[in-house]
Design a protein around this motif. Sequence first.
Motif, PDB file in Angstrom:
ATOM      1  N   ALA A  63       0.828  -1.207   0.000  1.00 32.30           N
ATOM      2  CA  ALA A  63       0.000   0.000   0.000  1.00 32.30           C
ATOM      3  C   ALA A  63       0.861   1.255   0.000  1.00 32.30           C
ATOM      4  CB  ALA A  63      -0.938  -0.010   1.205  1.00 32.30           C
ATOM      5  N   GLU A  64       1.961   1.224   0.775  1.00 27.29           N
ATOM      6  CA  GLU A  64       2.863   2.374   0.808  1.00 27.29           C
ATOM      7  C   GLU A  64       3.535   2.574  -0.545  1.00 27.29           C
ATOM      8  OE1 GLU A  64       5.426   1.444   4.030  1.00 27.29           O
ATOM      9  OE2 GLU A  64       4.085   2.311   5.560  1.00 27.29           O
ATOM     10  N   THR A  65       3.846   1.504  -1.246  1.00 23.13           N
ATOM     11  CA  THR A  65       4.450   1.607  -2.587  1.00 23.13           C
ATOM     12  C   THR A  65       3.459   2.221  -3.568  1.00 23.13           C
ATOM     13  OG1 THR A  65       5.820  -0.346  -2.152  1.00 23.13           O
ATOM     14  CG2 THR A  65       5.545   0.309  -4.455  1.00 23.13           C
ATOM     15  N   ARG A  66       2.195   1.776  -3.492  1.00 20.57           N
ATOM     16  CA  ARG A  66       1.181   2.350  -4.384  1.00 20.57           C
ATOM     17  C   ARG A  66       0.981   3.832  -4.091  1.00 20.57           C
ATOM     18  NH1 ARG A  66      -1.323  -2.657  -3.324  1.00 20.57           N
ATOM     19  NH2 ARG A  66      -2.669  -1.707  -1.720  1.00 20.57           N
ATOM     20  N   ALA A  67       0.988   4.209  -2.827  1.00 26.34           N
ATOM     21  CA  ALA A  67       0.825   5.625  -2.461  1.00 26.34           C
ATOM     22  C   ALA A  67       1.985   6.459  -2.982  1.00 26.34           C
ATOM     23  CB  ALA A  67       0.722   5.762  -0.944  1.00 26.34           C
ATOM     24  N   ALA A  68       3.218   5.948  -2.877  1.00 25.08           N
ATOM     25  CA  ALA A  68       4.389   6.662  -3.389  1.00 25.08           C
ATOM     26  C   ALA A  68       4.329   6.781  -4.907  1.00 25.08           C
ATOM     27  CB  ALA A  68       5.666   5.943  -2.952  1.00 25.08           C
ATOM     28  N   GLN A  69       3.815   5.738  -5.555  1.00 26.67           N
ATOM     29  CA  GLN A  69       3.666   5.773  -7.009  1.00 26.67           C
ATOM     30  C   GLN A  69       2.615   6.804  -7.421  1.00 26.67           C
ATOM     31  OE1 GLN A  69       2.485   1.996  -8.660  1.00 26.67           O
ATOM     32  NE2 GLN A  69       3.185   2.520 -10.714  1.00 26.67           N
ATOM     33  N   ASP A  70       1.507   6.860  -6.679  1.00 26.09           N
ATOM     34  CA  ASP A  70       0.465   7.853  -6.965  1.00 26.09           C
ATOM     35  C   ASP A  70       0.992   9.274  -6.771  1.00 26.09           C
ATOM     36  OD1 ASP A  70      -1.305   5.865  -7.552  1.00 26.09           O
ATOM     37  OD2 ASP A  70      -2.270   5.868  -5.570  1.00 26.09           O
ATOM     38  N   GLN A  71       1.836   9.466  -5.764  1.00 22.25           N
ATOM     39  CA  GLN A  71       2.409  10.785  -5.527  1.00 22.25           C
ATOM     40  C   GLN A  71       3.264  11.220  -6.711  1.00 22.25           C
ATOM     41  OE1 GLN A  71       1.776  12.989  -3.303  1.00 22.25           O
ATOM     42  NE2 GLN A  71       3.374  14.469  -3.919  1.00 22.25           N
ATOM     43  N   GLY A 128       3.401  14.698 -11.941  1.00 26.85           N
ATOM     44  CA  GLY A 128       3.562  14.745 -13.390  1.00 26.85           C
ATOM     45  C   GLY A 128       4.499  13.715 -13.967  1.00 26.85           C
ATOM     46  N   VAL A 129       4.902  12.709 -13.196  1.00 22.49           N
ATOM     47  CA  VAL A 129       5.789  11.663 -13.706  1.00 22.49           C
ATOM     48  C   VAL A 129       4.950  10.633 -14.452  1.00 22.49           C
ATOM     49  CG1 VAL A 129       7.521   9.932 -13.100  1.00 22.49           C
ATOM     50  CG2 VAL A 129       7.344  12.047 -11.765  1.00 22.49           C
ATOM     51  N   SER A 130       5.327  10.326 -15.676  1.00 24.00           N
ATOM     52  CA  SER A 130       4.562   9.392 -16.490  1.00 24.00           C
ATOM     53  C   SER A 130       4.763   7.952 -16.024  1.00 24.00           C
ATOM     54  CB  SER A 130       4.971   9.514 -17.959  1.00 24.00           C
ATOM     55  OG  SER A 130       6.323   9.086 -18.132  1.00 24.00           O
ATOM     56  N   ALA A 131       3.869   7.075 -16.473  1.00 22.11           N
ATOM     57  CA  ALA A 131       3.979   5.660 -16.106  1.00 22.11           C
ATOM     58  C   ALA A 131       5.278   5.061 -16.626  1.00 22.11           C
ATOM     59  CB  ALA A 131       2.773   4.901 -16.659  1.00 22.11           C
ATOM     60  N   ALA A 132       5.677   5.469 -17.833  1.00 24.25           N
ATOM     61  CA  ALA A 132       6.927   4.959 -18.400  1.00 24.25           C
ATOM     62  C   ALA A 132       8.126   5.404 -17.572  1.00 24.25           C
ATOM     63  CB  ALA A 132       7.072   5.434 -19.839  1.00 24.25           C
ATOM     64  N   ALA A 133       8.094   6.653 -17.100  1.00 25.25           N
ATOM     65  CA  ALA A 133       9.197   7.164 -16.279  1.00 25.25           C
ATOM     66  C   ALA A 133       9.248   6.446 -14.937  1.00 25.25           C
ATOM     67  CB  ALA A 133       9.039   8.662 -16.076  1.00 25.25           C
ATOM     68  N   ILE A 134       8.088   6.098 -14.375  1.00 22.23           N
ATOM     69  CA  ILE A 134       8.065   5.365 -13.108  1.00 22.23           C
ATOM     70  C   ILE A 134       8.650   3.973 -13.298  1.00 22.23           C
ATOM     71  CG2 ILE A 134       6.545   4.357 -11.362  1.00 22.23           C
ATOM     72  CD1 ILE A 134       4.697   6.771 -11.732  1.00 22.23           C
ATOM     73  N   GLU A 135       8.332   3.337 -14.413  1.00 24.65           N
ATOM     74  CA  GLU A 135       8.898   2.011 -14.693  1.00 24.65           C
ATOM     75  C   GLU A 135      10.417   2.083 -14.855  1.00 24.65           C
ATOM     76  OE1 GLU A 135       6.972   0.252 -18.040  1.00 24.65           O
ATOM     77  OE2 GLU A 135       5.012   0.124 -17.043  1.00 24.65           O
ATOM     78  N   ALA A 162      11.761  18.226 -13.798  1.00 21.89           N
ATOM     79  CA  ALA A 162      10.371  18.037 -14.231  1.00 21.89           C
ATOM     80  C   ALA A 162      10.104  18.883 -15.469  1.00 21.89           C
ATOM     81  CB  ALA A 162       9.410  18.426 -13.121  1.00 21.89           C
ATOM     82  N   SER A 163       9.259  18.374 -16.351  1.00 21.86           N
ATOM     83  CA  SER A 163       8.916  19.078 -17.589  1.00 21.86           C
ATOM     84  C   SER A 163       7.555  19.749 -17.457  1.00 21.86           C
ATOM     85  CB  SER A 163       8.902  18.106 -18.772  1.00 21.86           C
ATOM     86  OG  SER A 163      10.178  17.524 -18.960  1.00 21.86           O
ATOM     87  N   VAL A 164       7.447  20.968 -17.985  1.00 22.63           N
ATOM     88  CA  VAL A 164       6.150  21.632 -18.156  1.00 22.63           C
ATOM     89  C   VAL A 164       5.697  21.299 -19.569  1.00 22.63           C
ATOM     90  CG1 VAL A 164       4.899  23.806 -18.151  1.00 22.63           C
ATOM     91  CG2 VAL A 164       6.821  23.467 -16.571  1.00 22.63           C
ATOM     92  N   VAL A 165       4.593  20.582 -19.675  1.00 14.96           N
ATOM     93  CA  VAL A 165       4.193  19.968 -20.945  1.00 14.96           C
ATOM     94  C   VAL A 165       2.911  20.612 -21.477  1.00 14.96           C
ATOM     95  CG1 VAL A 165       3.486  17.803 -22.049  1.00 14.96           C
ATOM     96  CG2 VAL A 165       5.280  17.798 -20.311  1.00 14.96           C
ATOM     97  N   ALA A 166       2.863  20.836 -22.810  1.00 16.23           N
ATOM     98  CA  ALA A 166       1.654  21.360 -23.455  1.00 16.23           C
ATOM     99  C   ALA A 166       0.580  20.284 -23.467  1.00 16.23           C
ATOM    100  CB  ALA A 166       1.977  21.802 -24.879  1.00 16.23           C
TER     101      ALA A 166
END
Length: 388
Positions: free
Chosen positions: A166-174, A179-186, A198-202
């Motif tokens: 649960a703590e891992t999922r919470a850290a992932q949600d944070q 603004g971190v993408s799923a690919a970047a988290i992987e 961090a990128s400011v994205v259009a």
Amino acid sequence: MKPKLSRSLRLAAAVFCCVFTLSACQKATTPEAEKKVNDAMRVSVPESLKAQIQTAEVTSQDMSDTLRVAGQIDFDEQALTRIGASVTGRVTQINAQLGQVVNKGGTLALINSSELSGSQLAYLRARSEKELHRRNVERAKTLFSADVISAAELQRRENEFEIASAETRAAQDQLRVLGVSAAAIERLAATGKIDSVASVVATIKGVVIERKIAAGQVVQPSDVLFAVADLSRVWAVAQVPEQQISQVKVGQSVSIEVPALADEKLVGKLIYVGQTVNPDTRTVLVRTELDNTSGRLKPSMLASMLIESAPVPRVVVPITAVVRQDEVDHVLVEESNNYFRLIPVKLAAEQNGQRVVLEGLKPGMRIVSEGAFHLNNHRNLAEMENGG
């Protein structure tokens, strides 16, 4: 005393006779003057004009009033987005400038954030704890099978694994909130490499219309850094006076005149009519949507909106039937014995070669529809010859 009184009475009687005689003369001449005026407004068609004179019956037609209101070109607010930072940090690079066209997902700026690196580190720790507790559960299951540990001990270790998950999922949600993408988290999970940038994205494809950012500036998620608008479609907006808003409804056809385009007329339909009145200007906001793939329309350009009201039956006459006399509009109405009378009328502006009658005529009356100008000139000449 008697002679004096007699002379006074004779003088009063003489004055009374004069007044009565003058009054009688005026009463006698008034009908004659009125008859003269009435005759001056009547005219018969001479032989020389018969070929040019045509008559027609006054009719009613379904007509639309055109309401002209001042307005301007504006952004389509449904295709306008304001973009901020997803983290607190310092601006290290700016990639987008005012007026630049950007694509959806394009990087507008880079921000260095200790908050981001801290959240990544927290995710890696939570993930490591989860992996540790997973191994403990597997070992506990083996020991429980060998009757080395109790069921309660196995349950305790399974609970610790659930908490770590649960703590891992919470850290992932944070990280996703930042603004971190799923690919970047992987990638972070696979490599363990922390990236504090961090990128400011259009979020849409469009033109940068606002830039409120400078290199070295410290920004927060509540700050608006860029505004990007898709200008392929724009709005034309106008303020309609409250007295005329009853003539305006969603779906009505409108024409837009833009002075910057040499008053070229653009056609659209009303997509919105406001539900409230501006208490300062006593107007109601209306708008229409216009195609702007050519890019000729620029927000804030001045424009005039011509709104056609729903058609209603109106009494009309052709413009050829109207003559101007003493700065007043008149028409020649047919009487008996080939005579016509010039009568004043109140008319609206011309529409497609016709004038809407506001006062003075009713359907069924016959008027001179062609040659009215010539016949009225003939009447004026006859009036001058008769000493009118």
